[in-house]
Design an enzyme around this catalytic site. Structure first.
Site, PDB file in Angstrom:
ATOM      1  CG  ASP A   1      -5.623  -7.130  -7.733  1.00 20.92           C
ATOM      2  OD1 ASP A   1      -4.551  -7.374  -7.179  1.00 20.92           O
ATOM      3  OD2 ASP A   1      -6.497  -6.408  -7.221  1.00 20.92           O
TER       4      ASP A   1
ATOM      5  CB  THR B   1      -2.186  -0.829  -9.530  1.00 21.17           C
ATOM      6  OG1 THR B   1      -3.368  -1.569  -9.307  1.00 21.17           O
ATOM      7  CG2 THR B   1      -1.483  -0.550  -8.196  1.00 21.17           C
TER       8      THR B   1
ATOM      9  CD  GLU C   1      -2.998  -1.074   0.147  1.00 21.23           C
ATOM     10  OE1 GLU C   1      -3.054  -0.078  -0.592  1.00 21.23           O
ATOM     11  OE2 GLU C   1      -3.738  -2.069   0.005  1.00 21.23           O
TER      12      GLU C   1
ATOM     13  CD  GLU D   1     -10.453  -1.777  -7.929  1.00 20.95           C
ATOM     14  OE1 GLU D   1     -11.491  -1.220  -7.478  1.00 20.95           O
ATOM     15  OE2 GLU D   1      -9.414  -1.903  -7.266  1.00 20.95           O
TER      16      GLU D   1
ATOM     17  CD  GLU E   1     -14.887  -5.101  -1.149  1.00 22.64           C
ATOM     18  OE1 GLU E   1     -14.977  -4.724  -2.340  1.00 22.64           O
ATOM     19  OE2 GLU E   1     -13.819  -5.113  -0.542  1.00 22.64           O
TER      20      GLU E   1
HETATM   21  C1  DMJ Z   1      -6.368   0.417  -5.053  1.00 22.02           C
HETATM   22  O1  DMJ Z   1      -5.620   0.815  -3.975  1.00 22.02           O
HETATM   23  C2  DMJ Z   1      -5.531  -0.168  -6.138  1.00 22.02           C
HETATM   24  O2  DMJ Z   1      -6.213  -0.094  -7.334  1.00 22.02           O
HETATM   25  C3  DMJ Z   1      -5.133  -1.595  -5.851  1.00 22.02           C
HETATM   26  O3  DMJ Z   1      -4.383  -2.187  -6.887  1.00 22.02           O
HETATM   27  C4  DMJ Z   1      -6.334  -2.435  -5.582  1.00 22.02           C
HETATM   28  N1  DMJ Z   1      -7.243  -1.865  -4.671  1.00 22.02           N
HETATM   29  C5  DMJ Z   1      -7.441  -0.470  -4.521  1.00 22.02           C
HETATM   30  C6  DMJ Z   1      -8.806   0.047  -4.883  1.00 22.02           C
HETATM   31  O4  DMJ Z   1      -9.818  -0.839  -4.790  1.00 22.02           O
END
Ligand code: DMJ
Length: 914
Positions: free
Chosen positions: A293, A491, A146, A405, A387
């Site tokens: 992912d 991401t 994170e 997303e 979720e």
């Molecule tokens: C974000 O922090 C990023 O996109 C991560 O790769 C996946 N989850 C969250 C948002 O849902």
């Protein structure tokens, strides 16, 4: 058309293509189709697009403005209580809190969004604040993943746009790479996490003390998620290339190399979690959502940003495996890495909604359109993507933390197809956010998409990603002050310039494994699609793919396979043993049970069904005593229905799911515990009485307030700080006697949710609430008064906030005693305790009997989806019998083990990734 586009995006990219060309070409793929559209869904006028763009700007102001006003310098805004979330000062939410490093997370995550949204002045201010206020040396344990994607990525995205602006000559003229220096400082702080023999990083690190020192309080972990270890290369390579310090890119490459080595060699899939010391897969299920992912995302994007063929080869190898085993259009279902024909779950998680966007970048548009359409229908049903949801589209996990997303995929699909349908999708997302998630002090995550209740949470990714993608969706080129195609999205949607591909490349090959076979052109097929080929003379291409899926969610019949079997019994075969008929003392039954899963695919099917039924039967029995959560919605000024609190139901009194909701003003009862005849009946008469938990049975409280003339009651937990965010919700049980005399509805609120109402009384005196099974649409009349019309509106709206200082409410008759606090943990209560509580586990909270009824009707019409899945599995069987038997024959003990894994997976999901 750019030079890169001119050289023919549709032709395979040549081997060893210059990086800049590859990157620019890939970017070109995303933009050229917008002009292709000529018919289909109604085109959206420039005016309407601009109107929606302005709406996104206003929403961003509301979110960002409230964060800056009420939460900054805290990491996040708590939009219900209108204050900052400071780690250590709030009850721990577990791993979710590992994103919070006391480094003003939301501000850093928002930096490049400000520039994309054309708020250059605000960006300049924000950068100054980051440089002035943010400390990266806090004694706090944070998630490496994170911190990398949000903070390192945020600083690098900010730096990328700061230098772009400086070069333009108007803003940021004072800027001297300060954000980059901070990024470098943070990069060095993260490096000790890579001190493992495998090169995979530890999942957590102490920003001040690193890893493993006693003061660090971390470093004993053995596992990490694949995405956690495999989502570093973009930020780390950018840091290396911006600064010339090669070490970051080297470390990220080493971690990726190790993951690649450890892929399951026959399926070419990776598991969800891996041991960072041994490299053994800890969780062997594999999908494209939670836990994996962005590992896939970064392989493809690393190729785009760095131009390194090995990343594309890896991505393509994994992608083949994903399309072979996981993709069952429109579904994406997890499988086992060793038994890839066997589904590992019967549900999908919301994080996989990014995948259609990645498929667009890959150039595989058809499955992207299909999956996106399926997800959109789930959203239309529940307003947001829960979720987790089952293969027959029931809610599996009802939370929704405003994830971006789906908006991301919508943006990429619009860019690829130019189909205005995706603009309409974006419009719906905007409407739903305003209607259901907007609260006076920001936007609140949904605690339960079915009840519409909120959580006191606004994650930083909401600002980093959601507003960027929504704004870009409606923006024309001239609405953005720079060329977005010169950048790649990380991401977390941070922007990194594509020119990095040709800067400081010296390290790029050093650590890359050299076992790759010479690439042939087929590796690049569709990597950079020529939209002229994708949509040959057919502007309705996307629509034609969506059309057959139009009712896939609404008409879905669960478990098509079971229906097919029932057909065959009608034609004479002996019916299988049903779970509801099973008797452990019946030898014939035991014999049948033994056979299940061992002899043939039919027996295996019976075994599987038997297990499913057993599980359903037992959960149904539990559900008979379990009620779904309810909602308390504050409807008076200035809330107007925007704040919805999750409430526990009662096993007695008016059943809100069967009757119309109850609406009324609230009044505190005297005595506040409601355990004796009320001394203030005139105050509660015709109102909803607030009563404190403890001292006597819930039913007794209900009778006392009912006798005083109350039309409903809300019991508020006396255990200070308790919250439905951190404690399992429960229902209030009766007193063991006949409770038919209780006619009013009763709901339970934990202390934190209760204090929101109590604070509102203190601030506004008259507070009206609605007790219901599901939040209702806001009062249109009130709504009109409240429509934002000017720039000041976000400020006006925040007038509804509850100040943090109003937390201590001086309530009459606070009789909480030490004994009372003992019953604060509902799950440990026995019937002998004063308040009789029956606990609801989180998974039980998500099982809504109404929805079950809606989707498990086996007599219903078969759907397109079922037919498709059935046809698909039949085709697979025809073409490859070994494979199909492998998918169906599974011994019963392994089925049981899988079910256990499934349950564990569900519990672990939130742990793996936010
Ligand atoms: C974000 O922090 C990023 O996109 C991560 O790769 C996946 N989850 C969250 C948002 O849902």
């Amino acid at each position: 058309m750019s030079e890169a586009g001119g050289r023919g995006c549709g032709s395979p990219v040549p081997q060893r293509a210059p990086w800049s060309l590859v990157a620019a070409t890939a970017a070109f793929c995303l933009v050229s189709a917008t002009s292709v559209w000529t018919a289909g869904a109604e085109p959206m006028s420039r005016e309407e697009k601009q109107k929606l763009g302005s709406q996104v700007l206003e929403m961003f102001d509301h979110a960002y403005g409230n964060y800056m006003e009420h939460a900054y310098p805290a990491d996040e805004l708590m939009p219900l209580t209108c204050r900052g979330r400071v780690r250590g000062q709030e009850p721990s939410r577990g791993d979710v809190d590992d994103a919070l490093g006391k480094f003003s997370l939301t501000l850093i995550d928002s930096l490049d969004t400000l520039v994309v949204l054309n708020k250059t002045k605000e960006f300049e201010d924000a950068v100054r604040k980051v440089l002035r206020d943010v400390n990266l040396d806090n004694d706090v344990v944070v998630s490496v993943f994170e911190t990398n994607i949000r903070v390192l990525g945020g600083l690098l995205g900010g730096h990328s746009l700061a230098i772009m602006l400086k070069e333009k000559g108007e803003y940021m003229q004072w800027y001297n790479d300060e954000l980059l220096q901070m990024a470098k400082q943070l990069g060095y702080k993260l490096l000790p996490a890579f001190n493992t023999t495998s090169g995979l990083p530890y999942p957590r690190i102490n920003l001040k003390f690193g890893i493993r020192k006693p003061e660090a309080r971390t470093g004993t972990e053995t596992d990490t998620c694949t995405a956690c270890a495999g989502t570093l290369i973009l930020e780390f390579a950018a840091l290396s290339r911006f600064t010339g310090a090669t070490i970051f890119e080297e470390y990220a490459r080493k971690a990726l190399d190790f993951l690649w080595e450890k892929r399951q060699r026959s399926s070419n899939l990776v598991g969800v979690t891996i041991n960072i010391h041994t490299g053994d897969w800890v969780r062997k299920d594999s999908g494209v959502g939670a836990g994996i992912d962005s590992y896939y995302e970064y392989l493809l994007k690393a190729y785009v940003l760095l131009g390194d063929d090995s990343f594309l080869e890896r991505f393509n190898t994994h992608y083949d495996a994903i399309m072979r085993y996981i993709s069952q259009p429109p579904l994406l279902l997890d499988v086992h890495i060793h038994k890839p024909m066997l589904n590992a779950r019967t549900w999908m998680d919301a994080l996989l909604a990014f995948f259609p966007g990645l498929q667009v970048l890959k150039g595989d548009i058809r499955p992207a359109i299909e999956t996106h359409e399926m997800l959109y229908q789930v959203i239309k049903k529940h307003n947001f993507l829960p979720e987790a949801f089952t293969t027959d589209f029931r809610v599996h996990w009802a939370q929704h933390p405003l994830r971006p997303e789906f908006a991301e995929s919508t943006y990429f699909l619009y860019k690829a197809t130019g189909d205005p349908y995706y603009l309409e999708v974006g419009k719906t997302l905007i409407e739903n956010l305003n209607k259901y998630a907007r609260v006076p002090c920001g936007f609140a995550a949904m605690k339960d998409v079915r009840t519409g209740s909120h959580e006191d949470r606004m994650d930083s990714f909401f600002l980093a990603e959601m507003f960027k993608y929504l704004y870009l969706l409606f923006a024309d080129k001239e609405d953005i002050i720079f060329d977005i195609e010169d950048y790649i999205f990380t991401t977390e949607a941070h922007l990194l310039p594509l020119w990095l591909s040709t800067t400081n490349q010296s390290i790029s090959k050093k650590n890359t494994t050299s076992e790759y076979t010479e690439l042939d052109d087929s590796n690049f097929d569709w990597t950079c699609p020529n939209t002229q080929i994708l949509f040959p003379n057919d502007p309705l291409y996307a629509q034609s793919i969506r059309e057959p899926l139009k009712n896939v969610v609404d008409k879905s019949c669960p478990r098509g396979i079971i229906r097919v079997r029932e057909e065959s019994f009608r034609s004479g075969a002996k019916p299988p043993l049903r779970a509801r008929d099973f008797m452990a003392t019946n030898p014939e039954h035991l014999e049948i049970l033994k056979k299940m899963g061992a002899a043939s695919s039919i027996d295996a099917e019976d075994g599987l069904r038997f297990m499913q039924e057993m599980i359903e039967l037992s959960s149904q029995q539990q559900k008979e005593q379990q009620l779904p959560p309810r909602a308390v919605q504050i409807v008076s000024h200035p809330f107007f229905g925007r704040v919805v609190l999750t409430a526990g139901p009662a096993q007695f009194g008016l059943d809100l799911s069967k009757h119309k909701e109850t609406r009324g003003f609230v009044a505190s009862s005297k005595p506040y515990n409601g355990c004796s005849e009320l001394t203030n009946p005139e105050a509660v008469m015709g109102k909803i009485a607030l009563i404190q938990r403890g001292q006597c049975m819930f039913a007794e409280k209900a009778r006392n307030i009912q006798n005083a003339g109350a039309i409903g009651g809300i019991v508020i937990d006396d255990n200070e700080g308790s919250s439905s965010d951190t404690a399992p919700l429960f229902q209030m049980a009766g007193d063991g006697k006949d409770t038919d005399d209780i006619k009013i509805p009763m709901l339970f609120l934990f202390s934190k949710e209760g204090s929101i109402i109590l604070d509102a009384i203190r601030e506004y005196e008259e507070v009206e609430v609605l007790l219901s099974d599901k939040a209702k649409d806001r009062d249109p009349e009130m709504e009109n008064e409240e429509q934002p019309s000017s720039e000041n509106d976000s400020q006006n709206q925040s007038g509804g906030q509850i100040s943090s200082s109003s937390q201590e409410v001086d309530l009459v008759d606070q009789e909480s005693s030490e004994e009372n606090s003992l019953d604060s943990h509902p799950e440990s209560l026995s019937p002998a305790d004063t308040d009789n509580a029956a606990s609801l586990s989180p998974s039980e909270q998500t099982s809504n009997p109404t929805e079950n009824h809606e989707t498990t009707n086996l007599n219903g019409e078969c759907t397109d989806l079922d037919n498709q899945l059935q046809e698909q599995s039949e085709t697979e069987e025809d073409s490859n019998p070994n494979v199909s038997w492998g998918k169906k024959v599974q011994p019963i003990d392994s089925i049981l083990a899988d079910w256990n894994e499934d349950i564990e997976a569900f519990e672990m999901m939130e742990k793996d990734e936010l």
